[in-house]
Design a protein around this motif. Structure first.
Motif, short mmCIF file in Angstrom:
data_model
loop_
_atom_site.label_atom_id
_atom_site.label_comp_id
_atom_site.label_asym_id
_atom_site.label_seq_id
_atom_site.Cartn_x
_atom_site.Cartn_y
_atom_site.Cartn_z
N LEU A 1 -20.22 -30.85 -69.28
CA LEU A 1 -19.67 -29.69 -68.59
C LEU A 1 -20.66 -29.12 -67.58
O LEU A 1 -20.28 -28.72 -66.48
N ARG A 2 -21.95 -29.09 -67.94
CA ARG A 2 -22.98 -28.62 -67.02
C ARG A 2 -23.03 -29.48 -65.76
O ARG A 2 -23.34 -28.99 -64.68
N ASP B 1 -15.64 -19.56 -69.02
CA ASP B 1 -16.56 -20.65 -68.72
C ASP B 1 -17.38 -20.96 -69.97
O ASP B 1 -18.28 -20.20 -70.32
N ALA C 1 -21.29 -21.08 -69.45
CA ALA C 1 -21.90 -19.75 -69.28
C ALA C 1 -21.94 -19.01 -70.61
O ALA C 1 -22.94 -18.36 -70.94
N ALA D 1 -13.87 -14.57 -65.82
CA ALA D 1 -14.33 -15.91 -65.46
C ALA D 1 -15.48 -16.35 -66.36
O ALA D 1 -15.54 -17.49 -66.78
N SER D 2 -16.42 -15.42 -66.67
CA SER D 2 -17.55 -15.82 -67.51
C SER D 2 -17.12 -16.04 -68.95
O SER D 2 -17.71 -16.87 -69.64
N GLY E 1 -20.58 -30.82 -64.38
CA GLY E 1 -19.34 -30.68 -63.63
C GLY E 1 -18.31 -31.74 -63.95
O GLY E 1 -17.34 -31.91 -63.22
#
Length: 188
Positions: free
Chosen positions: A82-83, A11, A14, A7-8, A85
């Motif tokens: 993106l940060r 992303d 991240a 997941a990281s 959302g």
């Protein structure tokens, strides 16, 4: 590979934050007018993301179109959105008004980040009835130091016959200056 690790890796925010913290002052991007470090891009994108959350009516999951060439401003807009959302819709900076209107309509974008003076962006924003508070524009030399910024942006306006920001649209440079000196805040 564990689900958390996978997941990281998937992303991008991240991944970018991890690299920005690890690399710090190493040069991430070079363009005419300056070199930009990972830390600087991290701070600017966090500031822009914070502004998108605090100062617009955009909600997580909304779509925002980015119609910029590969400048530092593109990466700030991308990671900032993106940060916050938001879903990023890339739009070719060479699109005509008709093509951009189609892209915005087809994607459902309700925000637009573009080059200052873009007639296609201004016309498309009017056609789609985008709220001016959801429109951000930047000139190519906006992040350059003072003398180069003035000369570069005057040259840009002269070459392209670019106009001023649409009334109510926001300037990326002013947004970043507003948050100058603030530490990046983690965004939900």
């Amino acid at each position: 590979m564990s689900a958390t690790t996978r997941a990281s890796i998937l992303d991008p925010v991240a991944l970018f934050e991890r690299e920005a913290l690890k690399r710090g002052d190493a040069i991430a991007l070079t363009q005419p007018g300056g070199d930009y470090s990972y830390r600087q891009l991290h701070v600017w994108s966090a500031s822009f993301g914070r502004w998108l959350i605090e100062q617009t009516d955009l909600e997580p999951g909304d779509r925002v179109a980015i119609q910029l060439p590969t400048l530092a401003q593109y990466f700030i807009a991308l990671f900032g959105a993106l940060r916050a959302g938001l879903v990023v819709v890339n739009a070719n900076p060479l699109y005509t008004e008709r093509e951009l209107v189609f892209q915005l309509r087809d994607s459902g974008a309700i925000g637009l980040i573009s080059l200052a003076g873009s007639r296609a962006a201004a016309a498309a924003a009017d056609e789609r009835k985008l709220r001016h508070s959801n429109i951000v524009q930047t000139a190519p030399a906006d992040l350059c130091p003072w003398p180069l910024r003035v000369v570069g942006n005057l040259g840009w306006r002269w070459r392209t016959h670019a106009g001023r920001l649409p009334r109510g649209a926001r300037s990326l440079r002013r947004i970043l200056n507003h948050y100058k000196g603030h530490e990046p805040q983690p965004l939900a």
